[in-house]
Design a protein around this motif. Structure first.
Motif, PDB file in Angstrom:
ATOM      1  N   PHE A   1       4.329  28.560  -8.773  1.00  0.00           N
ATOM      2  CA  PHE A   1       5.683  28.799  -8.263  1.00  0.00           C
ATOM      3  C   PHE A   1       6.622  27.697  -8.734  1.00  0.00           C
ATOM      4  O   PHE A   1       7.777  27.954  -9.077  1.00  0.00           O
ATOM      5  CB  PHE A   1       5.672  28.830  -6.733  1.00  0.00           C
ATOM      6  N   GLY A   2       6.107  26.453  -8.735  1.00  0.00           N
ATOM      7  CA  GLY A   2       6.943  25.340  -9.163  1.00  0.00           C
ATOM      8  C   GLY A   2       7.394  25.496 -10.605  1.00  0.00           C
ATOM      9  O   GLY A   2       8.580  25.398 -10.916  1.00  0.00           O
ATOM     10  N   LEU A   3       6.462  25.764 -11.503  1.00  0.00           N
ATOM     11  CA  LEU A   3       6.815  25.904 -12.912  1.00  0.00           C
ATOM     12  C   LEU A   3       7.731  27.088 -13.144  1.00  0.00           C
ATOM     13  O   LEU A   3       8.706  27.004 -13.895  1.00  0.00           O
ATOM     14  CB  LEU A   3       5.541  26.044 -13.769  1.00  0.00           C
ATOM     15  N   TRP A   4       7.426  28.194 -12.471  1.00  0.00           N
ATOM     16  CA  TRP A   4       8.278  29.373 -12.608  1.00  0.00           C
ATOM     17  C   TRP A   4       9.688  29.062 -12.115  1.00  0.00           C
ATOM     18  O   TRP A   4      10.679  29.419 -12.746  1.00  0.00           O
ATOM     19  CB  TRP A   4       7.666  30.534 -11.824  1.00  0.00           C
ATOM     20  N   GLY A   5       9.768  28.371 -10.984  1.00  0.00           N
ATOM     21  CA  GLY A   5      11.072  28.008 -10.453  1.00  0.00           C
ATOM     22  C   GLY A   5      11.832  27.111 -11.412  1.00  0.00           C
ATOM     23  O   GLY A   5      13.023  27.271 -11.626  1.00  0.00           O
ATOM     24  N   PHE A   6      11.117  26.170 -12.022  1.00  0.00           N
ATOM     25  CA  PHE A   6      11.765  25.206 -12.910  1.00  0.00           C
ATOM     26  C   PHE A   6      12.251  25.861 -14.192  1.00  0.00           C
ATOM     27  O   PHE A   6      13.346  25.588 -14.669  1.00  0.00           O
ATOM     28  CB  PHE A   6      10.776  24.082 -13.228  1.00  0.00           C
ATOM     29  N   PHE A   7      11.423  26.724 -14.776  1.00  0.00           N
ATOM     30  CA  PHE A   7      11.769  27.250 -16.101  1.00  0.00           C
ATOM     31  C   PHE A   7      12.508  28.579 -16.056  1.00  0.00           C
ATOM     32  O   PHE A   7      13.269  28.884 -16.966  1.00  0.00           O
ATOM     33  CB  PHE A   7      10.499  27.415 -16.950  1.00  0.00           C
ATOM     34  N   ILE A   8      12.262  29.399 -15.032  1.00  0.00           N
ATOM     35  CA  ILE A   8      12.837  30.754 -15.031  1.00  0.00           C
ATOM     36  C   ILE A   8      13.917  30.898 -13.969  1.00  0.00           C
ATOM     37  O   ILE A   8      15.068  31.211 -14.282  1.00  0.00           O
ATOM     38  CB  ILE A   8      11.738  31.805 -14.776  1.00  0.00           C
ATOM     39  N   LEU A   9      13.559  30.640 -12.709  1.00  0.00           N
ATOM     40  CA  LEU A   9      14.522  30.883 -11.634  1.00  0.00           C
ATOM     41  C   LEU A   9      15.739  29.977 -11.765  1.00  0.00           C
ATOM     42  O   LEU A   9      16.855  30.380 -11.494  1.00  0.00           O
ATOM     43  CB  LEU A   9      13.843  30.667 -10.274  1.00  0.00           C
ATOM     44  N   GLU A  10      15.487  28.738 -12.213  1.00  0.00           N
ATOM     45  CA  GLU A  10      16.545  27.744 -12.348  1.00  0.00           C
ATOM     46  C   GLU A  10      17.784  28.312 -13.050  1.00  0.00           C
ATOM     47  O   GLU A  10      18.910  28.138 -12.594  1.00  0.00           O
ATOM     48  CB  GLU A  10      15.981  26.558 -13.134  1.00  0.00           C
ATOM     49  N   ASN A  11      17.582  29.027 -14.156  1.00  0.00           N
ATOM     50  CA  ASN A  11      18.717  29.529 -14.941  1.00  0.00           C
ATOM     51  C   ASN A  11      19.589  30.453 -14.116  1.00  0.00           C
ATOM     52  O   ASN A  11      20.809  30.320 -14.106  1.00  0.00           O
ATOM     53  CB  ASN A  11      18.213  30.272 -16.176  1.00  0.00           C
ATOM     54  N   SER A  12      18.945  31.408 -13.440  1.00  0.00           N
ATOM     55  CA  SER A  12      19.724  32.342 -12.629  1.00  0.00           C
ATOM     56  C   SER A  12      20.305  31.638 -11.413  1.00  0.00           C
ATOM     57  O   SER A  12      21.475  31.828 -11.074  1.00  0.00           O
ATOM     58  CB  SER A  12      18.838  33.494 -12.166  1.00  0.00           C
ATOM     59  N   ALA A  13      19.467  30.807 -10.774  1.00  0.00           N
ATOM     60  CA  ALA A  13      19.886  30.217  -9.506  1.00  0.00           C
ATOM     61  C   ALA A  13      21.064  29.268  -9.702  1.00  0.00           C
ATOM     62  O   ALA A  13      21.917  29.147  -8.831  1.00  0.00           O
ATOM     63  CB  ALA A  13      18.716  29.481  -8.864  1.00  0.00           C
ATOM     64  N   GLU A  14      21.122  28.609 -10.869  1.00  0.00           N
ATOM     65  CA  GLU A  14      22.259  27.737 -11.125  1.00  0.00           C
ATOM     66  C   GLU A  14      23.546  28.538 -11.124  1.00  0.00           C
ATOM     67  O   GLU A  14      24.569  28.124 -10.580  1.00  0.00           O
ATOM     68  CB  GLU A  14      22.060  27.078 -12.496  1.00  0.00           C
ATOM     69  N   TYR A  15      23.468  29.732 -11.732  1.00  0.00           N
ATOM     70  CA  TYR A  15      24.634  30.606 -11.798  1.00  0.00           C
ATOM     71  C   TYR A  15      25.030  31.065 -10.396  1.00  0.00           C
ATOM     72  O   TYR A  15      26.209  31.063 -10.041  1.00  0.00           O
ATOM     73  CB  TYR A  15      24.288  31.791 -12.706  1.00  0.00           C
ATOM     74  N   TRP A  16      24.022  31.425  -9.586  1.00  0.00           N
ATOM     75  CA  TRP A  16      24.319  31.831  -8.209  1.00  0.00           C
ATOM     76  C   TRP A  16      24.950  30.674  -7.443  1.00  0.00           C
ATOM     77  O   TRP A  16      25.862  30.873  -6.650  1.00  0.00           O
ATOM     78  CB  TRP A  16      23.050  32.290  -7.490  1.00  0.00           C
ATOM     79  N   ALA A  17      24.427  29.464  -7.691  1.00  0.00           N
ATOM     80  CA  ALA A  17      24.970  28.297  -7.000  1.00  0.00           C
ATOM     81  C   ALA A  17      26.429  28.100  -7.375  1.00  0.00           C
ATOM     82  O   ALA A  17      27.272  27.782  -6.534  1.00  0.00           O
ATOM     83  CB  ALA A  17      24.150  27.061  -7.357  1.00  0.00           C
ATOM     84  N   LYS A  18      26.761  28.304  -8.666  1.00  0.00           N
ATOM     85  CA  LYS A  18      28.155  28.153  -9.090  1.00  0.00           C
ATOM     86  C   LYS A  18      29.040  29.176  -8.385  1.00  0.00           C
ATOM     87  O   LYS A  18      30.153  28.860  -7.963  1.00  0.00           O
ATOM     88  CB  LYS A  18      28.256  28.324 -10.605  1.00  0.00           C
ATOM     89  N   LEU A  19      28.521  30.411  -8.279  1.00  0.00           N
ATOM     90  CA  LEU A  19      29.294  31.439  -7.579  1.00  0.00           C
ATOM     91  C   LEU A  19      29.528  31.040  -6.125  1.00  0.00           C
ATOM     92  O   LEU A  19      30.635  31.155  -5.603  1.00  0.00           O
ATOM     93  CB  LEU A  19      28.564  32.783  -7.624  1.00  0.00           C
ATOM     94  N   LEU A  20      28.452  30.557  -5.470  1.00  0.00           N
ATOM     95  CA  LEU A  20      28.566  30.136  -4.077  1.00  0.00           C
ATOM     96  C   LEU A  20      29.623  29.047  -3.950  1.00  0.00           C
ATOM     97  O   LEU A  20      30.461  29.069  -3.050  1.00  0.00           O
ATOM     98  CB  LEU A  20      27.218  29.594  -3.576  1.00  0.00           C
ATOM     99  N   HIS A  21      29.590  28.093  -4.887  1.00  0.00           N
ATOM    100  CA  HIS A  21      30.534  26.991  -4.838  1.00  0.00           C
ATOM    101  C   HIS A  21      31.959  27.495  -5.047  1.00  0.00           C
ATOM    102  O   HIS A  21      32.899  27.063  -4.397  1.00  0.00           O
ATOM    103  CB  HIS A  21      30.170  25.970  -5.912  1.00  0.00           C
ATOM    104  N   LYS A  22      32.104  28.450  -5.955  1.00  0.00           N
ATOM    105  CA  LYS A  22      33.438  28.945  -6.317  1.00  0.00           C
ATOM    106  C   LYS A  22      34.063  29.724  -5.162  1.00  0.00           C
ATOM    107  O   LYS A  22      35.236  29.535  -4.848  1.00  0.00           O
ATOM    108  CB  LYS A  22      33.293  29.843  -7.550  1.00  0.00           C
ATOM    109  N   TYR A  23      33.248  30.599  -4.556  1.00  0.00           N
ATOM    110  CA  TYR A  23      33.849  31.495  -3.566  1.00  0.00           C
ATOM    111  C   TYR A  23      33.658  31.023  -2.133  1.00  0.00           C
ATOM    112  O   TYR A  23      34.392  31.414  -1.249  1.00  0.00           O
ATOM    113  CB  TYR A  23      33.284  32.903  -3.736  1.00  0.00           C
ATOM    114  N   LEU A  24      32.620  30.243  -1.883  1.00  0.00           N
ATOM    115  CA  LEU A  24      32.367  29.791  -0.512  1.00  0.00           C
ATOM    116  C   LEU A  24      32.440  28.270  -0.412  1.00  0.00           C
ATOM    117  O   LEU A  24      31.901  27.679   0.506  1.00  0.00           O
ATOM    118  CB  LEU A  24      30.983  30.281  -0.043  1.00  0.00           C
TER     119      LEU A  24
END
Lengths: 355, 337
Positions: free
Chosen positions: B152-175
């Motif tokens: 889970f750690g490696l998957w989170g680091f290499f795969i989820l990170e890319n999408s989640a960063e984008y979601w985080a930016k959206l959260l920051h922008k709108y909320l």
């Protein structure tokens, strides 16, 4: 057939299934999907919302809205609310399963690049993690994991099964507190198990890292899994068998050893496999305790012991492309091991208890 | 064997009345040994838990005594050495508040994201899914429970990170007006938010399987009564299944919380471990007690290791408490009705 019964020529009515989807319903569902997809394409095209996330989100919302409107018009507000809820729980299961698919796909895509024969025939004694992937292998890690797991089995399976026998066969005064403690023990964080062995054995006694210490920590994590799974299996053994054993003049010891445990054998093996699957990929205690050697070491009591999780861990923390590829190859091997164990447990668990 | 039972040996029976056998329920010697051994094995969980508590307390006691309550409230981790090169326990500061806060933040995100998903999935699997789909999905989710945490750690680091960063930016922008989503420097990677998402995924199997078990125990007569009164599926779930399963779901969520608080390797891989109190979940800094122990262990001096043992003791007690509460709640809701 020789003696056919002559069926009178009365048309038996075909059993109707009013709940099954009719062709009309199917067309309507397909139209719903199409409508939602169309809406998402149009909205992404004309509004500033962009990206995969926008497609998915708009598709989902459009689907919910259209589905709601459709059911509301056709069957009233209760059906409308029902359709919204169905939309949400369906989305939940899809989101819950997506990571699994993604993880399996990722492990294969990234892991198979690092696979080659030397991986299974050599260890890392003449190679470093940052070397090209064709140098060195993880033989030492597989050997280490096998030894660690076998030792953990030897340490934990008897204790786990004894606990289960106490809970089901003796069911004495302590049964309730023990059941509770086993549950509580299954929540012990793996790093705490590592620290405990460090405090109890490494610092006061051995003052060196070796395999047995890792196995001890793994055994602590494995006992609750084995105990709970075995308890469930032993509870499935019919009481008739125990009574028959006692009625034949057997003592409780003979009844349990000769009747109950053999009857539950495949279930107990399943419990053991579940326990192994639980600990095979455990990383934190091994990082603390085993020292993570790079060469083959078959001596559990002396010298650093490599293992698959440690190999992956090291490959990841070194951070170069080669070492990360090694880590993914290691994960692929580990995952195949876990999958095999899981499949085996499923196969044995699905057979009828008592065979 | 059986023939000897039917034909008694000649001369074995001489016509005299056999002596009366004593009928007793007293266990034989072999059974006494058996019971002793099994009870001993059964008590092992008590022994192990007691030993863990004892040894961690023994090793961590000096630190706990020197730091007092500051061990829980302070958020500095500094080993100060005296002239002899030995760590001075009274001058150095060991406080794990920062990491306790981090543990709480990450685990809360995991619960907020993971529990609704798991409960929704459990409802779908129990009340909506066709049999074939149900089988496949249940197998997949059970399989997920066996995935190693480093995966889970490696998957989170290499795969989820890319999408989640984008979601985080959206959260920051709108909320971004919500205090938790505030940030000064726009650096979104390796944040507690992403670690929380990974943990949310990790607790999905356990929460789903417990919720599913409890939903499937909903009494059938009540379900059918609801349907007979004309309830839709949603109305039935709201009126029958939810009230029945509520406390069980709470227990399952707490088991998930315990899992999320004790997770080490996945958090260490995904999160950028920085030793400070951080409530802003999108900022690339955080940690939890377990990953901090792993991070500091490598270069820790002997007395710092003792401080880490004390931190481990706190982690052990907290997870034990959460898990025990969860166990009590789950077992009550399983048999209460």
């Amino acid at each position: 057939m020789a003696n056919d019964i002559i069926v009178p020529a009365i048309a038996t009515p075909k059993p109707r299934q009013p709940w099954a989807a009719s062709p009309k319903d199917r067309v309507e569902t397909a139209l719903l999907f199409l409508g939602a997809a169309l809406a998402s394409f149009i909205l992404v095209a004309v509004t500033p919302l962009k990206g995969k996330l926008a497609y998915v989100a708009i598709f989902f919302l459009a689907f919910i809205v259209i589905d709601f409107a459709f059911n509301y018009i056709k069957r009233g507000s209760a059906a409308g609310k029902d359709s919204i809820f169905r939309g949400f729980v369906t989305a939940a299961i899809i989101i819950a399963v997506m990571p699994i698919v993604s993880i399996l796909a990722t492990v294969w895509i990234r892991g198979h690049k690092g696979l080659h024969w030397t991986l299974f025939t050599t260890d890392m004694h003449s190679a470093t993690y940052t070397d090209p992937v064709a140098h060195g292998g993880l033989l030492h890690a597989m050997l280490g994991t096998a030894l660690l797991v076998v030792f953990a089995i030897v340490l934990s399976v008897p204790v786990g099964i004894l606990t289960a026998i106490y809970l089901t066969e003796i069911n004495g005064r302590f049964a309730r507190p023990i059941r509770f403690l086993v549950q509580a023990m299954s929540g012990v964080p793996s790093i705490v198990a590592g620290l405990f062995i460090l405090a109890a054995i490494v610092y006061p006694m051995t003052k060196q890292y070796n395999g047995v210490e890792g196995s001890l920590a793994l055994a602590i994590l494995m006992i609750p899994t084995v105990a709970r799974a075995s308890e469930e299996v032993l509870l499935l053994i019919p009481g008739d068998l125990r009574e028959a054993g006692v009625a034949l003049g057997g003592t409780q010891w003979r009844t349990v050893a000769m009747v109950v445990v053999p009857a539950a054998r495949s279930g107990l093996i399943t419990a053991m496999i579940l326990g192994v699957a639980r600990i095979a990929g455990e990383t934190a205690p091994l990082v603390l305790l085993t020292g993570g050697g790079d060469t083959k070491n078959a001596n559990m009591f002396h010298g650093p012991m490599g293992s698959l999780p440690y190999y992956i861990w090291k490959g990841f923390t070194q951070g170069t492309p080669e070492s990360v590829t090694r880590a993914w190859a290691g994960i692929l091997v580990l995952l195949v091991l876990v999958l095999v164990l899981f499949g085996l447990a499923r196969y044995l668990g699905n057979r009828k208890v008592g065979k | 064997m059986s023939s000897t039972l039917i034909e008694p040996k000649p001369g074995a029976y001489n016509g005299a009345t056999p002596a009366k056998r004593e009928i007793t329920t007293k266990p034989r010697f072999s059974d006494k040994v058996f019971r002793g051994v099994v009870t001993g094995g059964g008590l092992s969980s008590l022994v192990v838990l007691g030993l863990i508590l004892g040894f961690l307390l023994f090793e961590g006691y000096a630190t706990l005594k020197a730091q007092g309550i500051h061990f829980l409230t302070g958020s500095n981790w500094q080993a100060v050495q005296n002239d002899a090169g030995v760590v001075d326990l009274h001058k150095s500061q060991f406080g794990i508040a920062a990491m306790l806060v981090g543990t709480l933040v990450v685990a809360t995100i995991a619960i907020l994201v993971g529990v609704p998903l798991s409960v929704g999935a459990a409802i779908y699997l129990t009340f909506y899914a066709p049999n074939a789909i149900k089988k496949i999905m249940v197998t997949m989710i059970d399989l997920m429970a066996a995935f190693p945490s480093i995966l889970f750690g490696l998957w989170g680091f290499f795969i989820l990170e890319n999408s989640a960063e984008y979601w985080a930016k959206l959260l920051h922008k709108y909320l971004g007006f919500i205090p938790f989503f505030k940030m000064e420097v726009p650096y979104f990677s390796r944040s507690p938010f992403i670690a929380g998402l990974v943990l949310a995924i990790m607790i999905i199997p356990i929460v789903t399987s417990i919720s599913r078990e409890i939903f499937s125990q909903t009494p059938l007569d009540r379900i059918q009564a609801a349907y007979a009164l004309g309830a839709t599926r949603w109305a039935m779930i709201r009126a029958v299944a939810f009230p029945y399963a509520r406390s069980g779901i709470v227990g399952g969520a707490m088991l998930g919380l315990g899992r999320a608080m004790g997770e080490t390797v996945a958090v260490y891989t995904v999160l950028n471990i920085v030793y400070k109190v951080n409530f802003h979940v999108l900022i690339s800094a955080g940690g939890n007690v377990a990953s901090m122990i792993l991070a500091k262990f490598g270069e820790a001096s002997p007395s710092e290791v003792k401080a880490l043992m004390a931190a481990g003791l706190v982690l052990f007690l907290v997870t034990l408490l959460v898990n025990s509460l969860a166990t009590v709640i789950v077992s009550r809701s399983k048999k209460g009705r």
